[in-house]
Each structure stands twice: as C-alpha cells, then as structure tokens.
Scaffold this motif. Structure first.
Motif, PDB file in Angstrom:
ATOM      1  N   GLU A   1       0.821  -1.231   0.000  1.00 34.76           N
ATOM      2  CA  GLU A   1       0.000   0.000   0.000  1.00 34.76           C
ATOM      3  C   GLU A   1       0.847   1.269   0.000  1.00 34.76           C
ATOM      4  OE1 GLU A   1      -2.284  -3.327   1.856  1.00 34.76           O
ATOM      5  OE2 GLU A   1      -0.289  -2.488   2.149  1.00 34.76           O
ATOM      6  N   LEU A   2       2.071   1.176   0.502  1.00 32.84           N
ATOM      7  CA  LEU A   2       2.937   2.358   0.593  1.00 32.84           C
ATOM      8  C   LEU A   2       3.643   2.675  -0.724  1.00 32.84           C
ATOM      9  CD1 LEU A   2       4.620   1.735   4.091  1.00 32.84           C
ATOM     10  CD2 LEU A   2       2.466   2.889   3.578  1.00 32.84           C
ATOM     11  N   TYR A   3       3.522   1.763  -1.704  1.00 35.33           N
ATOM     12  CA  TYR A   3       4.216   1.934  -2.980  1.00 35.33           C
ATOM     13  C   TYR A   3       3.734   3.187  -3.708  1.00 35.33           C
ATOM     14  CZ  TYR A   3       6.081   0.911  -7.612  1.00 35.33           C
ATOM     15  OH  TYR A   3       6.743   0.992  -8.805  1.00 35.33           O
ATOM     16  N   ASN A   4       4.666   4.061  -4.080  1.00 33.71           N
ATOM     17  CA  ASN A   4       4.391   5.326  -4.786  1.00 33.71           C
ATOM     18  C   ASN A   4       3.466   6.269  -4.007  1.00 33.71           C
ATOM     19  OD1 ASN A   4       6.049   5.194  -6.993  1.00 33.71           O
ATOM     20  ND2 ASN A   4       4.542   4.167  -8.281  1.00 33.71           N
ATOM     21  N   THR A   5       3.429   6.138  -2.690  1.00 36.31           N
ATOM     22  CA  THR A   5       2.601   7.008  -1.852  1.00 36.31           C
ATOM     23  C   THR A   5       3.476   8.114  -1.269  1.00 36.31           C
ATOM     24  OG1 THR A   5       1.191   5.141  -1.255  1.00 36.31           O
ATOM     25  CG2 THR A   5       1.069   7.076   0.160  1.00 36.31           C
ATOM     26  N   PRO A   6       3.218   9.371  -1.633  1.00 44.49           N
ATOM     27  CA  PRO A   6       4.031  10.471  -1.091  1.00 44.49           C
ATOM     28  C   PRO A   6       3.586  10.848   0.325  1.00 44.49           C
ATOM     29  CG  PRO A   6       2.425  11.319  -2.652  1.00 44.49           C
ATOM     30  CD  PRO A   6       2.244   9.826  -2.612  1.00 44.49           C
ATOM     31  N   PHE A   7       4.528  11.366   1.119  1.00 40.04           N
ATOM     32  CA  PHE A   7       4.240  11.888   2.458  1.00 40.04           C
ATOM     33  C   PHE A   7       5.364  12.839   2.832  1.00 40.04           C
ATOM     34  CE2 PHE A   7       4.516  11.460   7.191  1.00 40.04           C
ATOM     35  CZ  PHE A   7       3.302  12.080   7.487  1.00 40.04           C
ATOM     36  N   LEU A   8       5.004  14.016   3.273  1.00 36.37           N
ATOM     37  CA  LEU A   8       5.976  15.073   3.573  1.00 36.37           C
ATOM     38  C   LEU A   8       6.911  15.245   2.382  1.00 36.37           C
ATOM     39  CD1 LEU A   8       6.761  14.229   7.337  1.00 36.37           C
ATOM     40  CD2 LEU A   8       5.197  15.974   6.463  1.00 36.37           C
ATOM     41  N   TRP A   9       8.225  15.069   2.557  1.00 38.55           N
ATOM     42  CA  TRP A   9       9.152  15.248   1.436  1.00 38.55           C
ATOM     43  C   TRP A   9       9.484  13.923   0.738  1.00 38.55           C
ATOM     44  CZ3 TRP A   9      10.633  15.596   6.545  1.00 38.55           C
ATOM     45  CH2 TRP A   9      11.571  14.657   6.987  1.00 38.55           C
ATOM     46  N   PHE A  10       8.883  12.810   1.212  1.00 39.12           N
ATOM     47  CA  PHE A  10       9.157  11.513   0.592  1.00 39.12           C
ATOM     48  C   PHE A  10       8.264  11.337  -0.635  1.00 39.12           C
ATOM     49  CE2 PHE A  10       8.893  10.806   5.305  1.00 39.12           C
ATOM     50  CZ  PHE A  10      10.242  10.975   5.558  1.00 39.12           C
ATOM     51  N   PRO A  11       8.821  11.057  -1.808  1.00 44.42           N
ATOM     52  CA  PRO A  11       7.976  10.800  -2.972  1.00 44.42           C
ATOM     53  C   PRO A  11       7.329   9.412  -2.927  1.00 44.42           C
ATOM     54  CG  PRO A  11      10.297  10.654  -3.573  1.00 44.42           C
ATOM     55  CD  PRO A  11      10.250  11.080  -2.146  1.00 44.42           C
ATOM     56  N   ASP A  12       7.934   8.490  -2.114  1.00 42.21           N
ATOM     57  CA  ASP A  12       7.467   7.106  -2.079  1.00 42.21           C
ATOM     58  C   ASP A  12       7.774   6.520  -0.701  1.00 42.21           C
ATOM     59  OD1 ASP A  12       6.887   4.440  -2.452  1.00 42.21           O
ATOM     60  OD2 ASP A  12       8.232   4.159  -4.158  1.00 42.21           O
ATOM     61  N   LEU A  13       6.716   6.194   0.083  1.00 41.88           N
ATOM     62  CA  LEU A  13       6.920   5.649   1.432  1.00 41.88           C
ATOM     63  C   LEU A  13       7.515   4.239   1.423  1.00 41.88           C
ATOM     64  CD1 LEU A  13       3.734   6.875   3.349  1.00 41.88           C
ATOM     65  CD2 LEU A  13       6.097   7.429   3.904  1.00 41.88           C
ATOM     66  N   SER A  14       7.482   3.570   0.270  1.00 38.63           N
ATOM     67  CA  SER A  14       8.056   2.219   0.206  1.00 38.63           C
ATOM     68  C   SER A  14       9.535   2.249  -0.189  1.00 38.63           C
ATOM     69  CB  SER A  14       7.272   1.356  -0.792  1.00 38.63           C
ATOM     70  OG  SER A  14       7.480   1.823  -2.115  1.00 38.63           O
ATOM     71  N   ALA A  15      10.055   3.449  -0.484  1.00 37.44           N
ATOM     72  CA  ALA A  15      11.463   3.607  -0.884  1.00 37.44           C
ATOM     73  C   ALA A  15      12.227   4.380   0.191  1.00 37.44           C
ATOM     74  CB  ALA A  15      11.540   4.348  -2.214  1.00 37.44           C
ATOM     75  N   PRO A  16      13.551   4.254   0.222  1.00 36.03           N
ATOM     76  CA  PRO A  16      14.345   5.031   1.192  1.00 36.03           C
ATOM     77  C   PRO A  16      14.209   6.540   0.955  1.00 36.03           C
ATOM     78  CG  PRO A  16      15.656   3.258   0.235  1.00 36.03           C
ATOM     79  CD  PRO A  16      14.380   3.327  -0.561  1.00 36.03           C
ATOM     80  N   ASP A  17      14.454   7.318   2.005  1.00 44.62           N
ATOM     81  CA  ASP A  17      14.413   8.782   1.912  1.00 44.62           C
ATOM     82  C   ASP A  17      15.487   9.243   0.914  1.00 44.62           C
ATOM     83  OD1 ASP A  17      14.546  11.516   2.251  1.00 44.62           O
ATOM     84  OD2 ASP A  17      14.855  11.469   4.415  1.00 44.62           O
ATOM     85  N   PRO A  18      15.083   9.900  -0.194  1.00 45.07           N
ATOM     86  CA  PRO A  18      16.086  10.282  -1.206  1.00 45.07           C
ATOM     87  C   PRO A  18      17.061  11.355  -0.728  1.00 45.07           C
ATOM     88  CG  PRO A  18      13.940  11.216  -1.746  1.00 45.07           C
ATOM     89  CD  PRO A  18      13.727  10.319  -0.576  1.00 45.07           C
ATOM     90  N   TRP A  19      16.667  12.114   0.296  1.00 48.34           N
ATOM     91  CA  TRP A  19      17.521  13.206   0.797  1.00 48.34           C
ATOM     92  C   TRP A  19      18.287  12.807   2.056  1.00 48.34           C
ATOM     93  CZ3 TRP A  19      17.560  16.310  -3.096  1.00 48.34           C
ATOM     94  CH2 TRP A  19      16.413  16.479  -3.878  1.00 48.34           C
ATOM     95  N   PHE A  20      18.030  11.605   2.582  1.00 47.09           N
ATOM     96  CA  PHE A  20      18.706  11.081   3.787  1.00 47.09           C
ATOM     97  C   PHE A  20      18.475  11.953   5.029  1.00 47.09           C
ATOM     98  CE2 PHE A  20      21.536   9.835   0.168  1.00 47.09           C
ATOM     99  CZ  PHE A  20      21.122   8.519   0.105  1.00 47.09           C
ATOM    100  N   VAL A  21      17.385  12.721   5.031  1.00 46.78           N
ATOM    101  CA  VAL A  21      17.069  13.575   6.183  1.00 46.78           C
ATOM    102  C   VAL A  21      16.541  12.727   7.336  1.00 46.78           C
ATOM    103  CG1 VAL A  21      15.582  15.465   7.007  1.00 46.78           C
ATOM    104  CG2 VAL A  21      16.593  15.576   4.715  1.00 46.78           C
ATOM    105  N   LEU A  22      15.596  11.827   7.030  1.00 47.45           N
ATOM    106  CA  LEU A  22      14.986  10.997   8.073  1.00 47.45           C
ATOM    107  C   LEU A  22      16.010  10.104   8.790  1.00 47.45           C
ATOM    108  CD1 LEU A  22      12.310  10.392   9.482  1.00 47.45           C
ATOM    109  CD2 LEU A  22      11.900   8.602   7.798  1.00 47.45           C
ATOM    110  N   PRO A  23      16.919   9.434   8.069  1.00 44.75           N
ATOM    111  CA  PRO A  23      17.941   8.646   8.786  1.00 44.75           C
ATOM    112  C   PRO A  23      18.771   9.485   9.764  1.00 44.75           C
ATOM    113  CG  PRO A  23      17.927   8.028   6.482  1.00 44.75           C
ATOM    114  CD  PRO A  23      17.014   9.222   6.615  1.00 44.75           C
TER     115      PRO A  23
END
Length: 197
Positions: free
Chosen positions: A99-121
């Motif tokens: 269900e998280l596939y291709n679902t955006p939230f805040l600055w994440f374009p996809d909740l099923s993928a790693p944070d592209p900006w590495f901010v959350l880690p």
C-alpha cells in the motif's frame, strides 16, 4: 487506521502512537529499573574498582547491592518482552507493505522507498543519540559505554539509509514517544521520592 485517517504517513503515526500508548504499562517497570540502576551507579563503579581482579567476588557484591536497593534487571526486562512481538510485527509489515508503494508523504515521494535526501535517517540517528544520552547504559566499562552512545545511533542511521521511508516514520515516532514516556516516568519517580529535577 487508514479508513479513518486517509493518509498512509499519518496512519502509520496514529498506529504507532496507539500501540505505544497501549503498551506503555509494560514499559514502566523497565524504565523505573533503569532509573534505579543509574542512581546506584557510583556504588557500582566503586564495587567494580574494588573487585576488579576478583570476578566471583564482584558478582556476589553486585547481587548484594541489587538486593539492598531492590533492583532486579530481569524484572525490568521481562514485561517489555511481551511487547516485542507487536513491534516486530509492525516493523515487518511496514517494510513490505504494498500500500505504501508510490505514496508520497511530507518530502518523501514514495513511502516504500528510502528517503532520497537522507534527512529521516539523520533525524532518527539524532533521536537515538538523545535516548542514549537521557538513559545511558548502566554498569560496565565507561569507555565501552561512551562507544555505545555513539555507535548505536550511527548504526541505526546507516540502516535507515536503505530502509523504506514508511518504516522510518514508524521508527522516528516510536523513538520520540519512548523518550516522552521515559521522561514522564522519571518525573513521576522524582515527585514520589522528593528528589530535585
């Protein structure tokens, strides 16, 4: 939760808050035990120094010290073990949720993928470091404790670089709530014992 809160990111947060609140009573004995362990740390350090060449004597003295101060490390850990299946189930589900596939939230374009900006880690690493600082590991070698204080948050940060953002949202929320609950119990213990802040 998603049927009530139609946003997967917020649904993860609400689910984590609900689970953490329901399981809070199981965490209280463990937090109280850690507080007591921290209070007797000076005595533990003195005892470790006194029996540094006698492991058997140190073990007996440690048991006596725990009995004197009514500290039982196993008693504090046992109730929390009951909550581990819940956290493991949430971890596993969020790591593989379609269900998280291709679902955006805040600055994440996809909740099923790693944070592209590495901010959350980086944020998760910071919260784990804060947790270690607020309630450090008790006993053992001070150099080892200092290493763990930096090593554990760094390890979590590296892990989170490759894990789904949805799982990161869960871990961050869980970590913040753990800190809040820890502070709540600590404040209650201070009030009941009349110790200053």
């Amino acid at each position: 939760v998603h049927s009530v809160v139609p946003n997967w990111g917020l649904a993860i947060i609400v689910l984590t808050v609900t689970a953490r609140t329901l399981l809070f009573p199981l965490s209280v004995p463990s937090i109280r035990n850690m507080i007591r362990m921290r209070e007797i740390k000076p005595e533990m350090d003195a005892m470790n120094e006194k029996f540094k060449d006698d492991p058997q004597g140190r073990g007996l003295a440690q048991m006596e010290l725990w009995r004197k101060h009514k500290v039982n490390p196993l008693k504090g850990c046992a109730p929390q073990l009951a909550s581990m299946p819940v956290w493991f189930a949430l971890y596993t589900t969020l790591q593989t949720a379609v269900e998280l596939y291709n679902t955006p939230f805040l600055w994440f374009p996809d909740l099923s993928a790693p944070d592209p900006w590495f901010v959350l880690p980086a944020i998760i690493g910071g919260t784990y470091f804060l947790q270690q600082k607020l309630m450090p590991m008790q006993g053992g070698d001070p150099a080892q404790q200092k290493m763990m204080m930096y090593f554990m948050p760094a390890m979590f940060t590296v892990f989170m670089l490759f894990l789904p953002s949805g799982l990161g949202v869960y871990m961050f929320t869980n970590s913040v709530l753990a800190i809040a609950q820890q502070q709540l119990v600590e404040r209650q213990v201070r009030r009941s014992t009349g110790k200053p802040r």
